[in-house]
Design an enzyme around this catalytic site. Structure first.
Site, mmCIF file in Angstrom:
data_model
loop_
_atom_site.group_PDB
_atom_site.id
_atom_site.type_symbol
_atom_site.label_atom_id
_atom_site.label_comp_id
_atom_site.label_asym_id
_atom_site.label_seq_id
_atom_site.Cartn_x
_atom_site.Cartn_y
_atom_site.Cartn_z
ATOM 1 C CG LEU A 330 19.441 -10.849 -12.329
ATOM 2 C CD1 LEU A 330 18.788 -9.370 -11.729
ATOM 3 C CD2 LEU A 330 20.195 -11.552 -11.319
ATOM 4 C CD GLU A 332 10.487 -15.300 -19.100
ATOM 5 O OE1 GLU A 332 11.214 -16.255 -18.886
ATOM 6 O OE2 GLU A 332 9.789 -15.117 -20.140
ATOM 7 N N GLY A 333 9.703 -12.144 -15.459
ATOM 8 C CA GLY A 333 8.244 -11.879 -14.959
ATOM 9 C C GLY A 333 7.290 -12.257 -16.204
ATOM 10 C CB ALA A 334 3.764 -11.744 -16.223
ATOM 11 C CG PHE A 335 4.258 -8.069 -17.642
ATOM 12 C CD1 PHE A 335 3.170 -8.567 -18.480
ATOM 13 C CD2 PHE A 335 4.196 -7.804 -16.603
ATOM 14 C CE1 PHE A 335 1.811 -8.842 -17.901
ATOM 15 C CE2 PHE A 335 2.920 -8.036 -15.777
ATOM 16 C CZ PHE A 335 1.695 -8.697 -16.532
ATOM 17 N N GLY A 336 8.223 -9.949 -19.170
ATOM 18 C CA GLY A 336 9.738 -9.937 -19.648
ATOM 19 C C GLY A 336 10.510 -10.621 -18.847
ATOM 20 C CB VAL A 338 14.640 -9.556 -14.514
ATOM 21 C CG1 VAL A 338 15.226 -8.560 -13.646
ATOM 22 C CG2 VAL A 338 13.105 -9.352 -14.301
ATOM 23 C CE LYS A 358 11.403 -5.813 -12.277
ATOM 24 N NZ LYS A 358 10.131 -5.576 -11.590
ATOM 25 C CG ASP A 464 0.811 -8.411 -6.007
ATOM 26 O OD1 ASP A 464 0.563 -9.317 -5.229
ATOM 27 O OD2 ASP A 464 1.234 -8.794 -7.039
HETATM 28 P P1 AMP Z 1 9.651 -9.364 -11.652
HETATM 29 O O1 AMP Z 1 9.840 -9.426 -12.999
HETATM 30 O O2 AMP Z 1 9.836 -8.065 -10.892
HETATM 31 O O3 AMP Z 1 8.593 -10.454 -10.899
HETATM 32 O O4 AMP Z 1 11.330 -10.084 -11.101
HETATM 33 C C1 AMP Z 1 11.627 -11.362 -11.535
HETATM 34 C C2 AMP Z 1 12.796 -11.855 -11.014
HETATM 35 O O5 AMP Z 1 13.873 -11.018 -11.150
HETATM 36 C C3 AMP Z 1 12.663 -11.673 -9.265
HETATM 37 O O6 AMP Z 1 12.019 -12.625 -8.479
HETATM 38 C C4 AMP Z 1 14.136 -11.403 -9.045
HETATM 39 O O7 AMP Z 1 14.732 -12.377 -8.419
HETATM 40 C C5 AMP Z 1 14.796 -10.766 -10.010
HETATM 41 N N1 AMP Z 1 14.721 -9.442 -9.852
HETATM 42 C C6 AMP Z 1 13.801 -8.540 -10.273
HETATM 43 N N2 AMP Z 1 14.558 -7.245 -9.871
HETATM 44 C C7 AMP Z 1 15.498 -7.368 -9.258
HETATM 45 C C8 AMP Z 1 16.503 -6.454 -8.834
HETATM 46 N N3 AMP Z 1 16.313 -5.247 -8.755
HETATM 47 N N4 AMP Z 1 17.685 -6.785 -8.306
HETATM 48 C C9 AMP Z 1 17.849 -8.244 -8.524
HETATM 49 N N5 AMP Z 1 16.902 -9.238 -8.949
HETATM 50 C C10 AMP Z 1 15.966 -8.849 -9.421
#
Ligand code: AMP
Length: 610
Positions: A330, A332-336, A338, A358, A464
């Site tokens: 879906l 990618e965040g800084a730490f892994g 998704v 995540k 944040d």
């Molecule tokens: P994050 O690591 O939380 O910054 O998530 C990175 C990306 O994954 C986000 O910008 C969303 O597009 C997607 N994402 C994170 N959490 C969810 C969730 N619970 N449901 C759907 N998409 C998600």
């Protein structure tokens, strides 16, 4: 109670016109049964004043004498309050204090949408404003015009700008503001340096005042014109190259997910921010040092919160890896990464559910402990507008957290995909919903406010809050989906200014930028910025400014402009969130109930431009 009546309060006289330095006397007549207690509200009064108290037959008379009336009290609502067992009563008169006009400030031109000379004037009766350019009268037109900002909530002070639309080096020079009212006049100069002309050989700040600007350019030689043109072409080529590089960078950032955006497009590079802080004189020592616990001093989630968790004896659900089937990535965040996944045995009602997973890459023993601690915190946060946390998966690698799946992803992307620029942004994957309407925007804002009311009730400071950290589900359900605390759990480096700096400065109030103070009130400021994001369909706050310019604007007290689609009521809410004094900001409960009222009764809004 027999013979009980509400206090009747009358202030005499009701006319209040006086010149600055003069004196005024008011009587507040109070009656009621039982006899009320009464007082003048004078805590915000600047003028010297004395009280006197008289009791007439069945009326209490409170005399208030204002001596040497101060112009700061112009438009002040003088209030007399009374109360008895039947209830409260009050009367109010507005002070009308006349004083000569004065210019409080006129600053050099700065770039907004158009260039702006910001100013503030105060005077009563209302002053007229006139401008001179290099000593000669400046005629206003659609490219050069004065605009006052309404509702600045600053007494009778009028804030505004002399706007210049796309000025060139021909507009460089000295701008003089001349203000007049019947009691006096004032004037001030400011310099405008919009573009360097090769013909004008001057440094920043040292602007020559041409005696006859127009003639000078009429008599330019052919050579100098040729020179100007070649420099202009050179500049254009440079600008194109720069734009291309920026596009490549932005493109790369776009491939990152939310945390990626924190790192790059929101916060710019580390050097950029370090530079900004140094520029603002914050950077001689590393602004963020490590405390004894080894955590950055930005990392200050209240201990109190942990107490609650212990009291509640929280249990984090452990989900078996074999119950999870990954479908696709879906983001990618800084730490892994998704992932979207199917998870079995999560709820007794259904055997399989869609979830967002995540993952945590490169986990060592200490990050594992942090991971466990965050999972405990997330287990506590349960609210209809906080994304639901199901549990962790810790048997094997990578460590993973399991969240409810929010079909439409993060709110910022959603807003952009449902705004006027959706086509340009090519968010074609989004289901067609058309452009968001004002009632829908209010609905979104109300839901985030509801989540924030809940967090504030736990004394949890988010730190944040931004649309990128909210998620959108089916039926326009919006939830807060990412928490400030993730940063400390996953990486204590996250907020380090000396190392990798990723402060969300565009969402931060002056006290957080300057002193790293994060409180419920700083969350309110960020909520105001979230409102602005919603009503601009996901624009980046201060998008026209670099990080250092944004820091400068915020700390100087400049406000984001009212978005085109934003009703006045919502703009007032934003401004209530952006009070410089944290204690004067609105409280989240009030914001929430005002938004709910607006959702029920959406303000009539006509976009006259569109
Ligand atoms: P994050 O690591 O939380 O910054 O998530 C990175 C990306 O994954 C986000 O910008 C969303 O597009 C997607 N994402 C994170 N959490 C969810 C969730 N619970 N449901 C759907 N998409 C998600």
């Amino acid at each position: 109670m027999d013979n009980c009546s509400l206090p009747e309060v009358t202030i005499l006289p009701s006319a209040t016109k006086v010149k600055e330095g003069g004196s005024l006397m008011f009587e507040c007549h109070v009656s009621g049964t039982p006899p009320p207690v009464a007082s003048w509200r004078t805590e915000r009064l600047h003028s010297r004043h004395v009280f006197e108290r008289r009791v007439m037959v069945s009326t209490l008379v409170l005399v208030l004498q204002l001596l040497e009336v101060s112009s700061k009290d112009n438009l002040h609502n003088l209030t007399c309050e009374a109360e008895n067992q039947a209830g409260p009563g009050e009367d109010m008169v507005q002070l009308d204090i006349e004083f000569p006009v004065r210019i409080l400030f006129l600053r050099k031109a700065e770039r907004q949408h158009h260039w702006c000379f910001p100013f503030a004037v105060d005077g009563n009766p209302e002053p007229t404003i006139q401008w001179l350019y290099n000593g000669k009268e400046l005629t206003e037109n659609r490219y050069t015009y004065t605009q006052l900002f309404p509702d600045t909530d600053d007494g009778s002070v009028k804030h505004g700008c002399l706007f210049l639309n796309k000025p060139t080096h021909l507009n460089n020079g000295v701008y003089t503001m001349v203000v007049r009212n019947v009691l006096g006049h004032d004037q001030a100069n400011a310099t405008g340096l919009f573009m360097n002309s090769p013909a004008d050989n001057f440094d920043d700040g040292a602007i020559p005042v041409p005696t006859n600007t127009s003639n000078k350019h009429v008599t330019e030689s052919k050579e100098s014109r040729l020179f100007v043109i070649s420099v202009a072409v050179g500049l254009a080529v440079f600008a194109c190259a720069f734009l291309l590089v920026m596009l490549v960078v932005i493109n790369r950032c776009g491939q990152h997910s939310k945390f990626g955006i924190h790192r790059s497009s929101v916060l710019g590079t580390e050097d950029d921010l370090a530079l900004s802080l140094r520029f603002m004189n914050f950077g001689t020592n590393p602004p963020c040092t490590e405390d004894d616990s080894g955590l950055s001093s930005f990392v200050e989630n209240p201990q109190y919160f942990c107490g609650i968790i212990k009291d509640k004896d929280m249990c984090v659900q452990n989900i078996k890896r074999q119950d999870i089937v990954l479908k696709w990535e879906l983001g990618e965040g800084a730490f892994g990464k998704v992932y979207l996944a199917e998870c079995a045995n999560l709820s007794p009602d259904s055997d399989k559910m869609l979830v967002a997973i995540k993952t945590l890459k490169d986990a060592n023993e200490s990050t594992r402990q942090d991971f466990q601690r965050e999972a405990e915190l997330l287990t506590v946060l349960q609210h209809q507008h906080i994304v639901r946390f199901y549990g962790v998966c810790t048997d094997g690698e990578p460590l993973a957290m399991v969240f409810e799946y929010m079909r439409h992803g993060d709110l910022n992307r959603f807003l952009r995909a449902h705004g006027p620029d959706a086509r340009i942004l090519e968010e074609v994957k989004m289901p067609p919903l058309g452009q968001l309407t004002v009632p829908q925007m209010l609905h979104i804002a109300g839901q985030i406010a509801s989540g924030m009311v809940y967090l504030a009730s736990l004394h949890f400071v988010h730190r944040d809050l931004a649309t990128r950290n909210c998620l959108v589900g089916e039926g326009l359900v919006v939830k807060i989906g990412d928490f400030g605390m993730s940063r400390d759990i996953y990486s204590t480096d996250y907020y380090r200014v000396g190392g990798r700096t990723m402060l969300p400065i565009r969402w931060m109030p002056p006290e957080s930028i300057m002193y790293r103070k994060f409180t419920t009130e700083s969350d309110i400021w960020s909520f105001g910025v979230v409102l602005w994001e919603i009503f601009t369909y996901g624009k980046q706050p201060w998008y026209q400014l670099s990080n250092s310019e944004a820091i400068e604007c915020i700390t100087q007290g400049r406000e984001l402009e009212r978005p085109r689609t934003c009703p006045k009521e919502v703009h007032l809410l934003m401004q209530g969130c952006w009070q410089r004094e944290p204690q004067q900001r609105l409280v989240i409960k009030d914001i929430h109930s005002r938004l709910l009222a607006l959702v029920k009764n959406p303000p009539l809004y006509l976009d006259i431009l569109g």
